[in-house]
Design an enzyme around this catalytic site. Structure first.
Site, mmCIF file in Angstrom:
data_model
loop_
_atom_site.group_PDB
_atom_site.id
_atom_site.type_symbol
_atom_site.label_atom_id
_atom_site.label_comp_id
_atom_site.label_asym_id
_atom_site.label_seq_id
_atom_site.Cartn_x
_atom_site.Cartn_y
_atom_site.Cartn_z
ATOM 1 N N ARG A 190 -14.872 13.775 -33.649
ATOM 2 C CA ARG A 190 -14.080 14.892 -32.972
ATOM 3 C C ARG A 190 -14.449 16.277 -33.621
ATOM 4 O O ARG A 190 -13.652 16.865 -34.394
ATOM 5 C CB ARG A 190 -12.528 14.609 -33.273
ATOM 6 C CG ARG A 190 -11.958 13.477 -32.842
ATOM 7 C CD ARG A 190 -11.764 13.456 -31.173
ATOM 8 N NE ARG A 190 -12.759 13.302 -30.325
ATOM 9 C CZ ARG A 190 -12.808 13.649 -29.026
ATOM 10 N NH1 ARG A 190 -11.516 13.480 -28.322
ATOM 11 N NH2 ARG A 190 -13.870 13.233 -28.050
ATOM 12 N N PHE A 231 -20.119 13.425 -25.705
ATOM 13 C CA PHE A 231 -19.983 12.516 -26.897
ATOM 14 C C PHE A 231 -19.703 11.127 -26.103
ATOM 15 O O PHE A 231 -19.967 10.162 -27.026
ATOM 16 C CB PHE A 231 -18.537 13.084 -27.373
ATOM 17 C CG PHE A 231 -17.243 13.035 -26.482
ATOM 18 C CD1 PHE A 231 -17.332 14.294 -25.754
ATOM 19 C CD2 PHE A 231 -16.604 12.124 -26.008
ATOM 20 C CE1 PHE A 231 -16.028 14.634 -24.644
ATOM 21 C CE2 PHE A 231 -15.539 12.341 -25.130
ATOM 22 C CZ PHE A 231 -15.361 13.392 -24.597
ATOM 23 N N PHE A 256 -8.463 20.388 -25.206
ATOM 24 C CA PHE A 256 -8.802 19.014 -25.158
ATOM 25 C C PHE A 256 -9.948 18.743 -24.288
ATOM 26 O O PHE A 256 -9.987 19.512 -23.162
ATOM 27 C CB PHE A 256 -7.513 18.074 -24.823
ATOM 28 C CG PHE A 256 -7.993 16.660 -24.944
ATOM 29 C CD1 PHE A 256 -8.026 15.877 -26.329
ATOM 30 C CD2 PHE A 256 -8.069 15.893 -23.932
ATOM 31 C CE1 PHE A 256 -8.366 14.871 -26.454
ATOM 32 C CE2 PHE A 256 -8.730 14.494 -23.968
ATOM 33 C CZ PHE A 256 -8.686 14.078 -25.245
ATOM 34 N N THR A 257 -10.874 17.939 -24.461
ATOM 35 C CA THR A 257 -12.135 17.470 -23.720
ATOM 36 C C THR A 257 -11.943 17.456 -22.339
ATOM 37 O O THR A 257 -12.500 18.552 -21.640
ATOM 38 C CB THR A 257 -12.847 16.466 -24.279
ATOM 39 O OG1 THR A 257 -11.979 15.279 -24.128
ATOM 40 C CG2 THR A 257 -13.190 16.521 -25.525
ATOM 41 N N LYS A 304 -1.047 6.349 -23.835
ATOM 42 C CA LYS A 304 -0.699 6.822 -25.049
ATOM 43 C C LYS A 304 0.861 6.526 -25.297
ATOM 44 O O LYS A 304 1.140 5.197 -25.274
ATOM 45 C CB LYS A 304 -1.081 8.172 -25.354
ATOM 46 C CG LYS A 304 -2.537 8.272 -25.557
ATOM 47 C CD LYS A 304 -3.146 8.545 -24.222
ATOM 48 C CE LYS A 304 -4.845 9.185 -24.517
ATOM 49 N NZ LYS A 304 -5.437 9.059 -23.129
ATOM 50 N N ASP A 359 1.135 19.048 -21.693
ATOM 51 C CA ASP A 359 0.456 17.742 -21.763
ATOM 52 C C ASP A 359 1.206 17.005 -22.453
ATOM 53 O O ASP A 359 1.435 17.095 -23.736
ATOM 54 C CB ASP A 359 -0.950 17.999 -22.411
ATOM 55 C CG ASP A 359 -1.581 16.724 -22.457
ATOM 56 O OD1 ASP A 359 -1.013 15.753 -22.516
ATOM 57 O OD2 ASP A 359 -2.886 16.748 -22.791
ATOM 58 N N TYR A 384 1.026 -1.216 0.111
ATOM 59 C CA TYR A 384 -0.178 -0.007 0.053
ATOM 60 C C TYR A 384 0.743 1.326 -0.099
ATOM 61 O O TYR A 384 0.555 2.174 -0.813
ATOM 62 C CB TYR A 384 -0.786 0.092 1.147
ATOM 63 C CG TYR A 384 -1.871 1.026 1.053
ATOM 64 C CD1 TYR A 384 -3.128 0.867 0.540
ATOM 65 C CD2 TYR A 384 -1.821 2.482 1.616
ATOM 66 C CE1 TYR A 384 -4.117 1.946 0.240
ATOM 67 C CE2 TYR A 384 -2.490 3.492 1.208
ATOM 68 C CZ TYR A 384 -3.716 3.308 0.934
ATOM 69 O OH TYR A 384 -4.642 4.425 0.685
#
Ligand code: P71
Length: 460
Positions: A383, A450, A126-127, A259, A216, A74
Site C-alpha cells: 500500500r 498494483f 482509496f484506489t 468486509k 464509504d 430474476y
C-alpha cells in the site's frame, strides 16, 4: 492482586479448511513466477493469507443456512427485500441499490452525481473510489488531517477531516463539489477512524454549501468500535447505535459487503433521496443487473443481510479488532516500525522505516511484501507508491508519504497461534532487512496497476 482476565472469540469452530505448507525453494519459485507481486501468487502457495480482509471472512452457520433460502427469482426476489430491510434497520437509509461489490456502487454513484470538471474532497484516497471519481470527470482532493500521513503519529482519530482545508475547497469551487467522500474507517491511512464530532462538523459545513456527504461504510462497525473506545460521548454505547448515528450524518453510502458485513461477495449503494436513487437504478440495469439483485445471487443477498446484523454485535467487533491489535502490539514490542495506533482491519508496516536503504522509486513496500512471503509463506499487500499509481496529468509515479505493507486479518478465520507465527516471521525479515533489495517494474497495466504489475529485483 490485580490479575489480568483474558477473553476469547465469541464463537467455536465447526468446519476447517486445511492449508498447505511450502518449502523455501517452492516459495522462491512461486514468487519469481508471480513477478514479485503478491496479487499474482496462487493461493495454494500461501500459508497464512493476509492479503486482504475482503471477501475472506468465515461465514456463520446462520449465514450458511440463510443461503439455502435464497430466492433466485430474476425480479422481485424475497432475498432482496430481506437485504433492503436489514440496510434500513441497521444503517437507516431509505433506498437500497444492490451491486456486485463495493466498486460497483462507486461506479454507479460517481456516474450519477459527478459532472466533468467537478472536485471531490475526501479523507484520503482509496484506489477504486478515486478511479471511479476520476473516470466520471472529477478531480479528487485529499482533505484528511496531516497526522494521517504520518505513520508514527498517535492521533486517536487519524481519519478526521481537516475542516479548514475542506472549507477552503468548498469556497474555491462553488457549485462544483457534488459530495464529500468520507470513509469510516480510512483504509489507506491504516484502518483509522473518523470521530463522530468531526463527521458532525463535516455535515454542518457541507450543508451550508449545499453539498452532500457520502460515506464509504465498508468498515463502519470497526470505526464505531474505536469511537466507543476513544470518544467520550460514545463510551459505553452499543456498536449498533453508534453505526446508525454515523450513517445519520450522511446522505448515503457505498458499501463493500465483503468486509464488515461478513460476506464473500456483494455490496450496495444506499441513499435517502429518491431522485438519486432513481437515476442510480436506471444505470444499474446497464452495468450491474436488475434493481432487485444488482449482480448478486439471491443467496448472496441473504448472506449479506444476516452478516450485517452479526457485524454489529459488540462481542464480535471487540474480538475482531482485538485480534488485529494483538498482532500489532506484539510486533511493536519487538521494535518493528508500524502505523500507530493499530488499525481496525490490519497491521500496517512502515516500509520506509523498515527498509531505509531502498528509495521510494524502487518500491520498498512491494519489496518488503515479497520478502515477508519468502520467509514463511505469509501473504501481505503493498500500500504505497505502486498502489498510488501515476498522476493522470503528468503520467509520473505518485509518491505517497505512506509507503506501507498491510497484514490484513480476515474476520473469524485465523487463530492467535497464526498471529504469533506472522509476528515471528516479520521479525525474522526485520533482523535481516539489509539483505532486501529494491525492485523495478517489468510490466505495468493501465488501470489499478498494483493488481497485475510485474517486477524484478534490482540486482537481477
Ligand atoms: C481491500 C479492498 C479490496 C481491494 C480493492 C482494491 C485494491 C486492493 C484490494 C476494497 C474497498 C475498500 C474501501 C474502503 C471500497 C472498496 C472497494 N478494499 N472502499 O482493502 O477498502 O470494494 O473490493 O468490494 O469493490 O483489500 P470492493
Amino acid at each position: 492482586m490485580d490479575r489480568k482476565r483474558s477473553w476469547a472469540e465469541p464463537f467455536r469452530i465447526k468446519v476447517v479448511e486445511p492449508v498447505r505448507m511450502t518449502s523455501a525453494e517452492e516459495r522462491r519459485r512461486a514468487l519469481a513466477e508471480a513477478g514479485y507481486n503478491t496479487f499474482l501468487l496462487r493461493s495454494r502457495d500461501v500459508y497464512i493469507d493476509l492479503l486482504t480482509d475482503s471477501g475472506t471472512s468465515a461465514m456463520s452457520d446462520r449465514q450458511w443456512s440463510a443461503m439455502m433460502i435464497g430466492d433466485e427469482a430474476y425480479a422481485g426476489s424475497e432475498s432482496f427485500y430481506r437485504l433492503e430491510a436489514a440496510v434500513r434497520r441497521f444503517y437507516g437509509y431509505e433506498h437500497v441499490i444492490p451491486t456486485h461489490q463495493g466498486r460497483g456502487a462507486e461506479h454507479i454513484l460517481s456516474k450519477v452525481l459527478i459532472h466533468a470538471g467537478d472536485v471531490v474532497p475526501g479523507n484520503m484516497y482509496f484506489t477504486t473510489t478515486r478511479l471511479h471519481q476520476e473516470l466520471a470527470g472529477a478531480q479528487f482532493v485529499d482533505v484528511i488531517i496531516p497526522e494521517a500521513h504520518d505513520a508514527a503519529s498517535n492521533h486517536p482519530f487519524k481519519g478526521n477531516v481537516d475542516l479548514e482545508k475542506l472549507e477552503r475547497l468548498l469556497i474555491a469551487h462553488p457549485g462544483k463539489v457534488p459530495y464529500a467522500s468520507i470513509a469510516a474507517t480510512v483504509n489507506m491511512a491504516g484502518g483509522q477512524p473518523i470521530s463522530m464530532e468531526n463527521l458532525r462538523a463535516v455535515r454542518e459545513l457541507t450543508r451550508r454549501h449545499n453539498v452532500r456527504v457520502i460515506l464509504d461504510a465498508t468498515r463502519i462497525a470497526e470505526n464505531a468500535y474505536f469511537l466507543q473506545e476513544r470518544e467520550p460521548s460514545q463510551a459505553g454505547r452499543p456498536i449498533a447505535d453508534i453505526v446508525k448515528d454515523t450513517c445519520a450524518l450522511s446522505d448515503g453510502c457505498t458499501m463493500s459487503a465483503k468486509k464488515d458485513p461478513l460476506a464473500n461477495i456483494g455490496g450496495f449503494l444506499a441513499v435517502n433521496d429518491a431522485e438519486t436513487a432513481e437515476a442510480a437504478r436506471n444505470l444499474l440495469v446497464i452495468f450491474e443487473g436488475l434493481h432487485t439483485y444488482g449482480g448478486m445471487a439471491g443467496r448472496d443477498m441473504e448472506a449479506v443481510a444476516v452478516g450485517i446484523e452479526e457485524s454489529l454485535h459488540d462481542d464480535h467487533i471487540r474480538a475482531r479488532v482485538g485480534q488485529v491489535r494483538y498482532l500489532g502490539e506484539k510486533m511493536a514490542e519487538w521494535g518493528i516500525p508500524l502505523v500507530q495506533p493499530i488499525g481496525g482491519h490490519g497491521v500496517f508496516v512502515d516500509a520506509r522505516a523498515f527498509l531505509p536503504h531502498i528509495t521510494q522509486e524502487h518500491y520498498p513496500a512491494q519489496a518488503l511484501a515479497a520478502a515477508i512471503y519468502l520467509d514463511a509463506g505469509v501473504r501481505s499487500m503493498e500500500r504505497g507508491a505502486v498502489s498510488a499509481g501515476r498522476d493522470p496529468e503528468t503520467g509520473r509515479d505518485r509518491l505517497p508519504k505512506l509507503e506501507l505493507v498491510r497484514l490484513t486479518i480476515p474476520r473469524r478465520v485465523y487463530t492467535q497461534a497464526h498471529m504469533d507465527v506472522v509476528a515471528e516471521s516479520v521479525l525474522s525479515v526485520y533482523e535481516n532487512r539489509d539483505q532486501v533489495k529494491g525492485l523495478r517494474i517489468t510490466y505495468e497495466p493501465k488501470y489499478l496497476r498494483f493488481f497485475q504489475a510485474r517486477f524484478e529485483p534490482l540486482d537481477a
